[in-house]
Motif scaffolding. Structure first.
Motif, PDB file in Angstrom:
ATOM      1  N   ILE A  66      35.721  59.951  43.399  1.00 38.17           N
ATOM      2  CA  ILE A  66      34.408  59.657  42.825  1.00 38.17           C
ATOM      3  C   ILE A  66      33.402  60.695  43.302  1.00 38.17           C
ATOM      4  O   ILE A  66      33.348  61.033  44.489  1.00 38.17           O
ATOM      5  CB  ILE A  66      33.946  58.241  43.231  1.00 38.17           C
ATOM      6  N   ASN A  67      32.598  61.172  42.386  1.00 36.88           N
ATOM      7  CA  ASN A  67      31.508  62.097  42.709  1.00 36.88           C
ATOM      8  C   ASN A  67      30.198  61.493  42.220  1.00 36.88           C
ATOM      9  O   ASN A  67      30.057  61.189  41.031  1.00 36.88           O
ATOM     10  CB  ASN A  67      31.713  63.465  42.049  1.00 36.88           C
ATOM     11  N   GLY A  68      29.244  61.293  43.138  1.00 39.46           N
ATOM     12  CA  GLY A  68      27.957  60.779  42.727  1.00 39.46           C
ATOM     13  C   GLY A  68      27.599  59.484  43.430  1.00 39.46           C
ATOM     14  O   GLY A  68      28.355  58.939  44.236  1.00 39.46           O
ATOM     15  N   ASN A  69      26.438  58.971  43.109  1.00 39.68           N
ATOM     16  CA  ASN A  69      25.961  57.723  43.693  1.00 39.68           C
ATOM     17  C   ASN A  69      26.602  56.528  43.001  1.00 39.68           C
ATOM     18  O   ASN A  69      26.786  56.523  41.775  1.00 39.68           O
ATOM     19  CB  ASN A  69      24.437  57.627  43.569  1.00 39.68           C
ATOM     20  N   VAL A  70      26.933  55.531  43.807  1.00 39.18           N
ATOM     21  CA  VAL A  70      27.585  54.332  43.273  1.00 39.18           C
ATOM     22  C   VAL A  70      26.876  53.091  43.795  1.00 39.18           C
ATOM     23  O   VAL A  70      26.174  53.123  44.812  1.00 39.18           O
ATOM     24  CB  VAL A  70      29.071  54.270  43.678  1.00 39.18           C
ATOM     25  N   THR A  71      27.069  52.016  43.048  1.00 41.88           N
ATOM     26  CA  THR A  71      26.638  50.691  43.483  1.00 41.88           C
ATOM     27  C   THR A  71      27.896  49.853  43.707  1.00 41.88           C
ATOM     28  O   THR A  71      28.791  49.822  42.849  1.00 41.88           O
ATOM     29  CB  THR A  71      25.745  50.018  42.432  1.00 41.88           C
ATOM     30  N   ILE A  72      27.959  49.203  44.845  1.00 47.26           N
ATOM     31  CA  ILE A  72      29.157  48.433  45.203  1.00 47.26           C
ATOM     32  C   ILE A  72      28.895  46.947  44.957  1.00 47.26           C
ATOM     33  O   ILE A  72      27.890  46.396  45.433  1.00 47.26           O
ATOM     34  CB  ILE A  72      29.544  48.669  46.672  1.00 47.26           C
ATOM     35  N   SER A  73      29.780  46.328  44.196  1.00 44.93           N
ATOM     36  CA  SER A  73      29.687  44.901  43.917  1.00 44.93           C
ATOM     37  C   SER A  73      30.778  44.183  44.700  1.00 44.93           C
ATOM     38  O   SER A  73      31.961  44.511  44.573  1.00 44.93           O
ATOM     39  CB  SER A  73      29.840  44.629  42.421  1.00 44.93           C
ATOM     40  N   VAL A  74      30.394  43.227  45.536  1.00 48.35           N
ATOM     41  CA  VAL A  74      31.334  42.484  46.379  1.00 48.35           C
ATOM     42  C   VAL A  74      31.399  41.046  45.882  1.00 48.35           C
ATOM     43  O   VAL A  74      30.372  40.336  45.867  1.00 48.35           O
ATOM     44  CB  VAL A  74      30.909  42.524  47.855  1.00 48.35           C
ATOM     45  N   ASN A  75      32.595  40.618  45.471  1.00 49.39           N
ATOM     46  CA  ASN A  75      32.813  39.248  44.997  1.00 49.39           C
ATOM     47  C   ASN A  75      33.809  38.543  45.925  1.00 49.39           C
ATOM     48  O   ASN A  75      34.895  39.070  46.187  1.00 49.39           O
ATOM     49  CB  ASN A  75      33.385  39.243  43.569  1.00 49.39           C
ATOM     50  N   VAL A  76      33.434  37.368  46.405  1.00 49.35           N
ATOM     51  CA  VAL A  76      34.319  36.549  47.237  1.00 49.35           C
ATOM     52  C   VAL A  76      34.921  35.456  46.351  1.00 49.35           C
ATOM     53  O   VAL A  76      34.188  34.656  45.756  1.00 49.35           O
ATOM     54  CB  VAL A  76      33.557  35.928  48.429  1.00 49.35           C
ATOM     55  N   LEU A  77      36.261  35.435  46.282  1.00 52.68           N
ATOM     56  CA  LEU A  77      36.965  34.470  45.439  1.00 52.68           C
ATOM     57  C   LEU A  77      37.810  33.554  46.315  1.00 52.68           C
ATOM     58  O   LEU A  77      38.510  34.028  47.226  1.00 52.68           O
ATOM     59  CB  LEU A  77      37.858  35.173  44.419  1.00 52.68           C
ATOM     60  N   ALA A  78      37.727  32.262  46.071  1.00 53.26           N
ATOM     61  CA  ALA A  78      38.535  31.277  46.787  1.00 53.26           C
ATOM     62  C   ALA A  78      39.235  30.395  45.760  1.00 53.26           C
ATOM     63  O   ALA A  78      38.579  29.780  44.912  1.00 53.26           O
ATOM     64  CB  ALA A  78      37.676  30.435  47.716  1.00 53.26           C
ATOM     65  N   TYR A  79      40.574  30.359  45.836  1.00 54.64           N
ATOM     66  CA  TYR A  79      41.392  29.573  44.910  1.00 54.64           C
ATOM     67  C   TYR A  79      41.026  29.854  43.458  1.00 54.64           C
ATOM     68  O   TYR A  79      40.918  28.961  42.623  1.00 54.64           O
ATOM     69  CB  TYR A  79      41.260  28.073  45.226  1.00 54.64           C
ATOM     70  N   GLY A  80      40.790  31.136  43.174  1.00 56.53           N
ATOM     71  CA  GLY A  80      40.541  31.570  41.812  1.00 56.53           C
ATOM     72  C   GLY A  80      39.104  31.483  41.361  1.00 56.53           C
ATOM     73  O   GLY A  80      38.785  31.933  40.253  1.00 56.53           O
ATOM     74  N   LEU A  81      38.218  30.925  42.183  1.00 54.18           N
ATOM     75  CA  LEU A  81      36.821  30.788  41.794  1.00 54.18           C
ATOM     76  C   LEU A  81      35.964  31.817  42.516  1.00 54.18           C
ATOM     77  O   LEU A  81      36.168  32.091  43.704  1.00 54.18           O
ATOM     78  CB  LEU A  81      36.303  29.383  42.127  1.00 54.18           C
TER      79      LEU A  81
END
Length: 723
Positions: A66-81
């Motif tokens: 990857i080259n450039g600025n990025v935004t990181i999205s963090v998702n926590v999933l428990a038992y599929g939700l």
């Protein structure tokens, strides 16, 4: 997940397994790609979160294109939700300034941060106690300017609690061994009815354990709690991680021209993905990592030389047990041979111990007399029984070895072993069928020959004593069921859906067959085995759901994984209690046969015990019939199990003191009408045809015989309708 449902699941898990730990923590040691052509991958990923002091430590080695600025999205999933989502800008985080902007090349992050109290309070306390937590963190990288998703990785979370416990596995193995030993001791003491019931239940219990192991060996991506639960039963397939056994297997493979794998010893440089995704994804990551390393022109790092290995099915089971993939076959094979060796050694030692106790006056002369007189025949029967027990294990491992080709010698071992076992059991089954058909033709009852000869009963009885006499042939469907099931597990490792669908069909057909034919010896034994078939069928349906063939929401898979564990844990506990109680009573009770009703096939009428020939007249009768002390045979005559066509009576030139002469009391066989009694029930309803061994006697002749030889019949005829 609804609060009530989540609470119910957690309550069930905590009630069944009250785990405790000195310190709560959440860890993750693998970062897997969740997007094709992902522009970020990690070769080392070690994250530890300790809630007691709020520290969050991570050590990550990765490769980025990857080259450039990025935004990181963090998702926590428990038992599929998806239970939590956060957006992170690396430029706003002091610890992530190295990713602002992101550039092509190796990325190394090693830091220790302190989380705010608000983040700590957002994590439910139950997260640290639920075993085999089905939770993961999904991280996506999006270009800040365009919003395009250029990378996706997932990290599975673990709290260190699991249902995969060595203590559970050893307990199950010990109980199975106790049941088998108790049935052997009970049989030696002369309680044949009890021994048959205990042995039948023990073998069915062991078969259920192997069925659970099969579930874990499939290529389906299992929920964490299901994978851990089924790992408890892999000992029944010989997959036990022992260091010196691994050293022997590695040495043997190298000595025979193979190349051992080194995944377990190179975990620092190998990213192991325990999942079902295709090899193409891993291949692309590896190629891209090498390309970036060459373009960067920098010093060699762990990212340059690391590889990504994807394991599934049998390899996944071996990895969890601490067994290298190339050692899986030989590990199972070695434990099977070791098991045979110790069983043979135990039988020989027991023989000498019994003889020593008899000479020392510590053991009565008539105790274990059948075993002491014919222990070699008993040993043969035990070895045949071991072949039956080990058939599922060796079918899976040997046929799987054909697809792995770890070395030429190992393939040769697999070919020799599996086809020899199949040939032995096929020939033994045909022998039983021939004996039963001969008995039907001559006596209208298959039980007559199958149970009247102690030698045949000890040698071949393992194939039919658990079934009623009219279902003597049912061992053939059982063996075919095991063989076909094992073939799908071994040869369809590249397709979890194929395995799941095939298991549903196989278990359904076998369940229907058992329910319609009810082939086992009595109602209780039929109920015991039918219940196992029902559970196996339900487990196959769950496996089909886990394969994602229905494309169901993740919450469905998560909840069904918990349900799978709960009902199998409860069912296993019930089976273990039943078998253990029956085993203890069989050994401690004075007359355990009173717990079981006599078999309707009247097999006890035909079973003849050496220890019961305790009168001079019985001994004289045995001599007149040409019986040796090891069975109904003379020194030159043919035995019942021998394929001697003259036995049917067509060739009368043969001596009459051979095994052709069936067991008879020295008082002579009574007539069918003597004293108002009748002969044992026949297999067919039509009138009995004349047999060269039948003799017609009148009531008066029977009375004469009784007056001459005594009022009591021969001990081995009591209860058979002769007295």
């Amino acid at each position: 997940m609804a609060p009530s449902l989540r609470s119910l699941i957690c309550t069930c898990l905590l009630a069944l397994l009250p785990f405790s730990s000195a310190e709560n923590r959440l860890t993750s040691t693998s970062l897997n790609a969740c997007q094709a052509n992902s522009s970020f991958s990690a070769t080392l990923f070690d994250v530890v979160f300790t809630p007691n002091n709020g520290t969050f430590a991570w050590d990550v080695n990765g490769v980025s294109t990857i080259n450039g600025n990025v935004t990181i999205s963090v998702n926590v999933l428990a038992y599929g939700l998806n239970i939590n989502t956060q957006e992170i800008n690396p430029c706003d985080q002091e610890e992530l300034r190295g990713m602002c902007p992101m550039r092509e090349g190796p990325i190394k992050m090693d830091s220790n941060a302190k989380l705010p109290s608000s983040a700590l309070s957002a994590i439910p306390g139950i997260t640290y106690t639920v075993p085999d937590l089905d939770a993961k963190v999904r991280i996506t990288f999006n270009m800040t300017n365009t919003g395009e998703q250029v990378a996706c990785v997932e990290a599975e979370l673990s709290n260190g609690k699991t249902v995969d416990q060595k203590g559970v596995a050893w307990t199950l193995a010990v109980i199975s061994g106790i049941a088998l030993v108790s049935s052997a001791i009970t049989s030696g003491l002369g309680h044949s009815n009890t021994a048959a019931h205990v042995a039948s239940n023990a073998l069915s219990l062991f078969g259920y354990f192997q069925a659970q192991a099969f579930i874990g060996m499939t290529a389906v991506e299992l929920p964490p709690i299901v994978a851990s639960w089924t790992q408890n039963f892999q000992w029944s397939m010989g997959l036990i991680g022992v260091d010196f056994i691994q050293d022997i297997a590695t040495w043997y493979q190298r000595a025979t021209g193979g190349t051992p794998s080194e995944i377990l010893s190179d975990l620092a440089e190998t990213s192991v993905q325990v999942q079902k995704r295709g090899l193409e994804l891993a291949s692309n990551i590896i190629k891209r990592a090498g390309l970036v390393a060459r373009q960067s022109g920098g010093e060699s790092t762990a990212a340059d030389t690391s590889t990504t290995v994807i394991i599934r099915g049998i390899k996944r089971v071996g990895f969890r047990a601490g067994i290298e993939p190339t050692n899986i076959f030989l590990t199972g094979y070695i434990f099977f041979i070791v098991f045979i060796f110790f069983v043979v050694l135990g039988v020989v030692l027991f023989k000498f111990i019994c003889e020593g106790l008899v000479k020392a006056g510590r053991l009565k002369h008539d105790q274990f007399q059948d075993f002491r007189n014919g222990w070699t025949t008993v040993l043969k029967g035990i070895l045949y029984r071991i072949v039956v027990i080990g058939l599922p294990q060796m079918v899976v491992l040997c046929f799987w070895e054909f697809t792995q080709n770890d070395s030429g010698a190992e393939v040769a071992l697999a070919v020799f072993t599996v086809f020899t076992m199949i040939g032995i059991l096929g020939w033994a089954s045909s022998k039983v069928i021939r004996l039963a058909r001969r008995s039907i033709n001559m006596h209208k009852n298959p039980a007559y020959i199958l149970y009247s000869d102690p030698v045949s009963l000890n040698k071949w009885g393992f194939l039919y004593v658990q079934f009623k006499a009219t279902a003597y042939f049912f061992i053939v469907p059982v063996l075919l069921y095991v063989l076909i099931k094992g073939l799908f597990i071994a040869l369809a490792q590249e397709s979890g859906i194929t395995q799941a669908v095939s298991l549903v069909v196989i278990e359904a057909v076998f369940l229907i067959a058992v329910c319609i034919m009810t082939p086992y010896m009595d109602k209780k034994t039929n109920a015991f085995n039918i219940s196992i078939c029902v559970i196996n069928f339900i487990s196959a349906i769950f496996l089909l759901v886990f394969s994602d063939v229905f494309n169901q929401p993740g919450i469905v898979t998560g909840v069904m994984g918990v349900i799978f564990f709960v009902y199998n844990a409860v069912f296993s506990t019930v089976l273990i209690i039943i078998v253990l109680v029956a085993s203890v009573i069989a050994i401690t009770a004075k007359n355990p046969d009173t717990r079981y009703q006599p078999m309707r096939d009247d097999r006890s009428s035909f079973i003849k015990s050496q220890s019961q020939l305790n009168t001079e007249l019985d001994a004289l009768g045995a001599t007149a019939r040409g019986e040796s002390k090891h069975g109904f045979t003379s020194s030159k005559g043919a035995r019942i199990e021998d394929d001697d066509e003259s036995w049917s009576g067509s060739d009368h030139s043969k001596p009459v003191n051979t095994y052709a002469d069936p067991p008879r009391s020295p008082y002579g066989p009574p007539s069918d009408q003597a004293s108002g009694r009748h002969m044992p029930p026949t297999y067919q309803s039509q009138p009995r045809t004349a047999s060269p061994y039948d003799q017609s006697h009148t009531n008066s002749m029977t009375s004469q015989n009784r007056a001459q030889y005594g009022a009591n019949p021969s001990p081995w005829q009591r209860g058979a309708g002769y007295d």
